[in-house]
Design a protein around this motif. Structure first.
Motif, short mmCIF file in Angstrom:
data_model
loop_
_atom_site.label_atom_id
_atom_site.label_comp_id
_atom_site.label_asym_id
_atom_site.label_seq_id
_atom_site.Cartn_x
_atom_site.Cartn_y
_atom_site.Cartn_z
N SER A 29 0.83 -1.20 0.00
CA SER A 29 0.00 0.00 0.00
C SER A 29 0.86 1.26 0.00
O SER A 29 1.99 1.26 0.50
CB SER A 29 -0.94 0.01 1.21
OG SER A 29 -0.20 0.02 2.43
N VAL A 30 0.30 2.31 -0.59
CA VAL A 30 0.94 3.62 -0.65
C VAL A 30 -0.11 4.66 -0.28
O VAL A 30 -1.24 4.60 -0.77
CB VAL A 30 1.50 3.92 -2.06
CG1 VAL A 30 2.09 5.32 -2.11
CG2 VAL A 30 2.55 2.90 -2.45
N GLN A 31 0.26 5.61 0.57
CA GLN A 31 -0.63 6.70 0.94
C GLN A 31 0.12 8.02 0.79
O GLN A 31 1.25 8.16 1.28
CB GLN A 31 -1.13 6.54 2.37
CG GLN A 31 -2.17 7.58 2.77
CD GLN A 31 -2.72 7.33 4.15
OE1 GLN A 31 -1.98 7.34 5.14
NE2 GLN A 31 -4.02 7.09 4.25
N ASP A 49 -3.83 14.45 -2.68
CA ASP A 49 -3.98 13.35 -1.73
C ASP A 49 -4.48 12.12 -2.48
O ASP A 49 -5.44 12.22 -3.25
CB ASP A 49 -5.01 13.70 -0.65
CG ASP A 49 -4.57 14.86 0.22
OD1 ASP A 49 -3.36 15.18 0.21
OD2 ASP A 49 -5.43 15.44 0.91
N TRP A 50 -3.87 10.98 -2.26
CA TRP A 50 -4.32 9.74 -2.90
C TRP A 50 -3.72 8.55 -2.16
O TRP A 50 -2.78 8.69 -1.38
CB TRP A 50 -3.93 9.70 -4.38
CG TRP A 50 -2.48 10.00 -4.68
CD1 TRP A 50 -1.94 11.22 -4.94
CD2 TRP A 50 -1.41 9.06 -4.72
NE1 TRP A 50 -0.59 11.10 -5.16
CE2 TRP A 50 -0.24 9.80 -5.04
CE3 TRP A 50 -1.31 7.68 -4.53
CZ2 TRP A 50 1.01 9.19 -5.15
CZ3 TRP A 50 -0.06 7.08 -4.65
CH2 TRP A 50 1.08 7.83 -4.96
N SER A 51 -4.31 7.40 -2.41
CA SER A 51 -3.80 6.17 -1.81
C SER A 51 -4.20 4.99 -2.67
O SER A 51 -5.17 5.05 -3.41
CB SER A 51 -4.33 5.98 -0.38
OG SER A 51 -5.72 5.78 -0.39
N GLU A 68 -7.57 -1.38 -3.73
CA GLU A 68 -8.37 -0.17 -3.56
C GLU A 68 -7.57 1.02 -4.06
O GLU A 68 -6.35 1.07 -3.89
CB GLU A 68 -8.72 0.07 -2.08
CG GLU A 68 -9.54 -1.01 -1.42
CD GLU A 68 -9.78 -0.72 0.05
OE1 GLU A 68 -9.39 0.38 0.52
OE2 GLU A 68 -10.36 -1.57 0.74
N ILE A 69 -8.27 1.99 -4.67
CA ILE A 69 -7.67 3.24 -5.10
C ILE A 69 -8.59 4.38 -4.66
O ILE A 69 -9.79 4.35 -4.93
CB ILE A 69 -7.47 3.30 -6.62
CG1 ILE A 69 -6.53 2.19 -7.09
CG2 ILE A 69 -6.92 4.66 -7.05
CD1 ILE A 69 -6.43 2.08 -8.61
N ASP A 70 -8.05 5.35 -3.95
CA ASP A 70 -8.77 6.56 -3.55
C ASP A 70 -7.95 7.75 -3.99
O ASP A 70 -6.73 7.78 -3.76
CB ASP A 70 -8.97 6.61 -2.04
CG ASP A 70 -10.05 5.67 -1.55
OD1 ASP A 70 -11.22 6.06 -1.62
OD2 ASP A 70 -9.71 4.56 -1.11
N ALA A 71 -8.60 8.76 -4.61
CA ALA A 71 -7.86 9.92 -5.06
C ALA A 71 -8.72 11.16 -5.04
O ALA A 71 -9.89 11.12 -5.44
CB ALA A 71 -7.31 9.69 -6.46
#
Length: 208
Positions: A29-31, A49-51, A68-71
């Protein structure tokens, strides 16, 4: 920066913000928080901001089993370049490269369970602006002798798309201005130019 020994390095000439990386037995994971950077190859990632999180089989970082991808916002062309440096299977890298996506994602969240190319479950929500995805004709001989011409992978350009979808169905608002649809193998002329189009889409998927 290199996330795995067999992957290319991301060489940076400038970086600012906060980046957290975590690798465990079955996920990577990367945040990022207000992270921005410039690569030596000219790649310029704006502060945002993204993860993301990639799940994989124990001991096999190339076999992605979910993620999962959040951006806050995400440039698709830049994201495709970053994915070349992530632990994805070769087929997944080639699919992303062949699609050559461009555009900008805003307030996006995508989660899936299973291989990225054919997930068992997934959910996706966000806004796409300036979307372009390259079409691809089906491989020659894919339909067999005497059969109808095989249908390739569709593409489009100049699109804005707001969407909310999962493996059971979803809805979307589509707008295209000075763009096109492409349907290889469907029409004699695969590319359909569009001056303007607006559509609301709803769909349900039946399990097979």
């Amino acid at each position: 920066l290199r996330v795995a020994p067999d992957l290319p390095e991301l060489r940076l000439s400038r970086i600012g913000g906060r980046l957290s990386l975590q690798r465990e037995a079955q996920h990577f994971s990367v945040q990022a928080r207000q992270l921005g950077f410039t690569g030596e190859d000219g790649m310029d990632w704006p502060h945002s901001d993204w993860s993301f999180r990639l799940n994989h089989a124990r001991g096999d970082t190339t076999s992605v089993t979910g993620g999962e991808i959040d951006a806050q916002q995400l440039d698709l062309a830049l994201a495709a370049q970053i994915m070349e440096r992530l632990p994805l299977a070769q087929a997944q890298r080639e699919l992303i490269k062949d699609m050559a996506p461009t555009g900008r994602l805003k307030a996006v969240r995508f989660a899936w369970d299973g291989p990225l190319a054919a997930p068992r479950r997934y959910s996706a929500k966000g806004l796409l602006e300036g979307l372009s995805v390259r079409a691809e004709a089906a491989a020659e001989g894919a339909a067999g002798p005497g059969a109808h011409a095989p249908v390739g992978r569709p593409g489009l350009s100049g699109a804005q798309l707001q969407f909310d979808a999962n493996e059971q169905g979803g809805h979307a608002a589509l707008r295209i201005q000075q763009g096109h649809f492409a349907f290889p193998g469907v029409f004699e002329e695969p590319q359909l130019p569009l001056d303007q189009l607006r559509a609301t889409l709803e769909w349900k998927l039946q399990p097979q």
